[in-house]
Design an enzyme around this catalytic site. Structure first.
Site, PDB file in Angstrom:
ATOM      1  N   GLU A 176       1.395  -0.353  -5.028  1.00 33.86           N
ATOM      2  CA  GLU A 176       0.364   0.742  -5.331  1.00 33.86           C
ATOM      3  C   GLU A 176       1.390   1.777  -5.689  1.00 33.86           C
ATOM      4  O   GLU A 176       1.768   2.683  -4.568  1.00 33.86           O
ATOM      5  CB  GLU A 176      -0.614   0.977  -4.332  1.00 33.86           C
ATOM      6  CG  GLU A 176      -1.392   2.308  -4.832  1.00 33.86           C
ATOM      7  CD  GLU A 176      -2.564   2.678  -3.438  1.00 33.86           C
ATOM      8  OE1 GLU A 176      -3.584   2.859  -3.757  1.00 33.86           O
ATOM      9  OE2 GLU A 176      -1.837   2.446  -2.413  1.00 33.86           O
ATOM     10  N   ASP A 233       0.869  -1.271   0.047  1.00 36.73           N
ATOM     11  CA  ASP A 233       0.160  -0.169   0.176  1.00 36.73           C
ATOM     12  C   ASP A 233       0.815   1.387   0.182  1.00 36.73           C
ATOM     13  O   ASP A 233       1.773   1.295   0.651  1.00 36.73           O
ATOM     14  CB  ASP A 233      -1.010  -0.020   1.214  1.00 36.73           C
ATOM     15  CG  ASP A 233      -1.734   1.008   1.257  1.00 36.73           C
ATOM     16  OD1 ASP A 233      -2.737   1.179   0.500  1.00 36.73           O
ATOM     17  OD2 ASP A 233      -2.100   1.926   2.279  1.00 36.73           O
TER      18      ASP A 233
END
Length: 564
Positions: free
Chosen positions: A254, A206
Site C-alpha cells: 500500500e 500496510d
C-alpha cells in the site's frame, strides 16, 4: 545463502485475480453473529467459481478492536472470535485445493496501545521495550499531519507516566513501532516466518511509506534507531528473507504516492528487489475524475504516465478498497468535482479527502458499473476486488467512518443476508437497506441470473485468465477525438488487443486506422464468442453505446493502430 532466482512460473502475482475480504463480516459458521475462518472455508468454492485466484485476508489477529482489527495486540495469533491457527491452515489448504493462494495483511507499522510491548514500553524510560517505540521529550517543531484529520490533531501524544511523547501516525491508541530498532526487525522476521510456515503465499504490507520511513525520520536521542537506517533497504532485506522461506511468496504494498515515487519501493538500480506489486492509487483517482466529467482524458494521462516496471513487478488495478475512496492526489478543484458528482452530502465524505460509499450507489447506473470493472480488467496488471463488488453491494451510511463499506457479505435474500443465522442485531455492523438490502442484492439470486453483475465479473475473470499476455502486456494509450472514450492497446510479443471504453452516457463512434505490413488485419471480439472475425485493410469504425466497450484481439500482433 542467497535466495534462488525467481523463475517465470513463480511470478504468479503478475496475473492473479485478488479478492480482499474481512473474515468477521464474510460468513458466520456457528450462529454467534460474527464471521469466522470456518465460515470462510465454506465459501471458498463460491470464490473459485467466480474466478478468484488469490484471497487477501484483512487482519484476523487478536485485537483491541478499536480499528477493525488493525490495532493488534498479538501478531502471532488468531482472534479467538474468528477461530484458531488450525482454522487458518484449513483456509489455506482448501484454497489451494480450489486453485487459490492466500495472502494476509502485514501490519507492523504500529501496535495497539494494549499490546504487551507497548504496556512494557510506557512503564519507564528504562523499560527493555522502551526503544521498540518512538519517544521524545517534546514533539518536534515540524511534524507530519495526522492520517485521520478530525480524529487526531497531532501525531504525538504525551504519556503522563514518564512525561515523554510517543509517535502515532494513525491514532493515539496505535503507537508507531520503531522499525529501525534491531529487536523489532527480529520480531518482523519471526512474524513473517510463522505465517509462511503455515502456508500463506505472501503479504499485503500496510502503510509502506509510514512503516519504513518514520523511524529514520523521527529517530531521537531516546530511541534505538540507527542513524543510517534506510527504509527501502530494510524492505529489500525483508523481501530477501521472504524469498528464502518461500520462493513464490509475494509482497503487495500500500503505497499511495505519485507513480515515480512508487518506483523507489519497487526496485534498486532497475532490478526488482522491493515490493512485487503495488496498488495504482494515481490511476484509480483519475478514473473517478474521468467518471465525474464523463471525459476519459484524466485517466488516459495517468495511464500514459505509469512508469515501466522491472520484469518481476506488477501494478494492482482496483476501483476501491476497504478504506474510504481516497482522492488525496487530486487538485482541490478536481476533488470538489468528484465530491459533487459522487458524494454530494457531507455525511458521504471522510477526512476531507475521501468518499465512504461503494461504486453502485455512487454511479447510479448499472451500465456504468459494468463499464468500470470491464475497464479495470482490460489493463495490464492484476485486478483486485473488494468483497461484495461482484454483486454490486451498497454501503450503510448509518455506520460511522470507513465501516460504512465493511458491512456483512450478502449471500442470500433473507433477513441476515445469508451471513449468519443470528439476529441481525448481533452482527458486527448493520446491513444496507432499501435498493441494496439483501433481498435485492445477494449472491444466490445473481448466480441464477446469467445477466447479473456476478456473471459479468465471472466472464471478466475468465477472459483475463484465458489470456495471460494481457496482464503483462505493454500499454499504449491512444489519443482519440472522442473525449469520453478511453482507447488503449495491450501488446505482447505475439498478442495484441485493442480496448475501447465509453465513459459517457451518449453514443460514440471511434474511427481508427489499423494497418500491417503483412496484409489485412483480423479482429476478433473477445466478448462475443459467436461473433464472426472481421478482416479489414486500413480503416476501422466502431460504434459504442453509452457506457459501452469493445475488446478486439488483433492479428497480426504487429499491426499498427492509430487515430484517423
Amino acid at each position: 545463502m542467497s535466495p534462488r532466482p525467481i523463475e517465470a512460473a513463480d511470478r504468479w502475482w503478475r496475473n492473479t485475480v485478488l479478492y480482499c475480504l474481512d473474515v468477521q463480516v464474510f460468513q458466520d459458521s456457528d450462529g454467534d453473529g460474527t464471521g469466522d475462518l470456518q465460515g470462510l472455508v465454506s465459501r471458498i468454492h463460491d470464490l473459485a467459481d467466480l474466478g478468484v485466484t488469490c484471497l487477501w485476508l484483512m487482519p484476523f489477529y487478536p485485537t483491541a478492536d478499536r480499528d477493525d482489527g488493525y490495532d493488534i495486540t498479538d501478531f502471532f495469533g488468531v482472534d479467538p472470535r474468528l477461530g484458531t491457527l488450525g482454522d487458518l491452515v484449513e483456509v489455506v489448504r482448501v484454497a489451494r485445493a480450489n486453485g487459490m493462494r492466500v495472502i494476509i495483511d502485514f501490519v507492523m507499522n504500529h501496535t495497539s496501545a494494549d499490546h504487551p510491548w507497548f504496556r512494557s514500553s510506557r512503564r519507564s524510560k528504562t523499560s527493555p521495550h522502551r526503544d521498540w517505540y518512538v519517544w521524545r521529550d517534546a514533539p518536534p517543531a515540524k511534524q507530519d499531519a495526522p492520517v485521520f484529520p478530525g480524529e487526531e490533531d497531532s501525531t504525538w501524544t504525551e504519556d503522563p507516566r514518564t512525561g515523554q511523547w510517543y509517535l502515532h501516525h494513525f491514532r493515539a491508541h496505535q503507537p508507531d513501532l520503531n522499525i529501525a530498532h534491531p529487536p523489532v526487525q527480529e520480531q518482523i522476521e519471526r512474524n513473517l516466518g510463522l505465517w509462511l510456515e503455515l502456508g500463506v503465499s505472501g503479504f499485503r504490507v500496510d502503510a509502506v511509506p509510514f512503516m519504513f520511513s518514520s523511524a529514520a525520520h523521527h529517530g531521537t536521542e531516546t530511541t534505538g534507531a540507527a542513524p543510517d537506517y534506510r527504509g527501502a533497504d530494510h524492505l529489500r532485506a525483508i523481501q530477501r528473507f521472504v524469498a528464502r522461506r518461500n520462493g513464490e511468496a509475494m509482497l503487495l504494498g500500500e503505497v499511495n504516492l505519485p507513480h515515480e515515487q512508487q518506483l523507489h519501493w519497487f526496485e534498486a538500480e532497475g532490478e526488482a528487489s522491493g515490493l512485487h506489486v503495488q496498488f495504482d492509487f494515481v490511476s484509480m483517482q483519475q478514473l473517478f475524475l474521468s467518471l465525474a466529467r464523463k471525459d476519459a482524458r484524466p485517466l488516459a494521462k495517468a495511464l500514459r504516465d505509469r512508469p515501466e516496471l522491472p520484469e518481476a513487478s506488477q501494478w494492482a488495478n482496483f476501483v476501491r478498497n476497504h478504506d474510504e475512496l481516497t482522492l488525496d492526489k487530486l487538485a482541490p478543484d478536481e476533488l470538489e468535482e468528484v465530491f459533487e458528482a459522487f458524494a454530494p452530502d457531507e455525511g458521504m465524505r471522510l477526512y476531507g479527502r475521501g468518499i465512504r460509499r461503494r461504486l453502485p450507489t455512487m454511479l447510479g447506473d448499472d451500465r456504468a458499473v459494468r463499464l468500470v470493472y470491464t475497464l479495470m480488467f482490460s489493463l495490464p496488471g492484476c485486478p483486485v476486488l473488494f468483497y461484495g463488488e461482484e454483486i454490486g453491494m451498497g454501503e450503510q451510511l448509518d455506520v460511522p467512518g470507513r465501516y460504512a463499506v465493511r458491512t456483512p457479505m450478502q449471500w442470500a435474500p433473507d433477513a441476515g443476508g445469508g451471513f449468519s443465522t443470528a439476529p441481525p442485531s448481533r452482527f458486527p455492523r448493520p446491513l444496507p437497506t432499501g435498493d441494496f438490502a439483501p433481498d435485492r442484492v445477494n449472491v444466490a439470486d445473481q448466480r441464477r441470473d446469467d445477466g447479473s453483475l456476478w456473471h459479468h465479473i465471472q466472464r471478466l475473470t475468465e477472459r483475463y485468465r484465458d489470456e495471460p499476455s494481457l496482464a503483462w502486456a505493454k500499454l499504449e494509450v491512444l489519443s482519440l477525438r472522442q473525449q469520453a472514450v478511453l482507447g488503449h492497446v495491450c501488446r505482447d510479443d505475439d498478442w495484441t488487443m485493442l480496448a475501447l471504453h465509453n465513459m459517457g452516457d451518449g453514443h460514440e463512434t471511434v474511427k481508427l486506422e489499423v494497418a500491417s505490413d503483412d496484409g489485412p488485419v483480423t479482429l476478433v471480439d473477445r466478448f462475443d464468442v459467436d461473433a464472426t472475425p472481421i478482416t479489414i485493410d486500413g480503416r476501422l469504425e466502431v460504434r459504442l453505446d453509452p457506457y459501452g466497450w469493445r475488446w478486439l484481439q488483433v492479428t497480426p500482433a504487429s499491426a499498427a493502430i492509430r487515430r484517423v
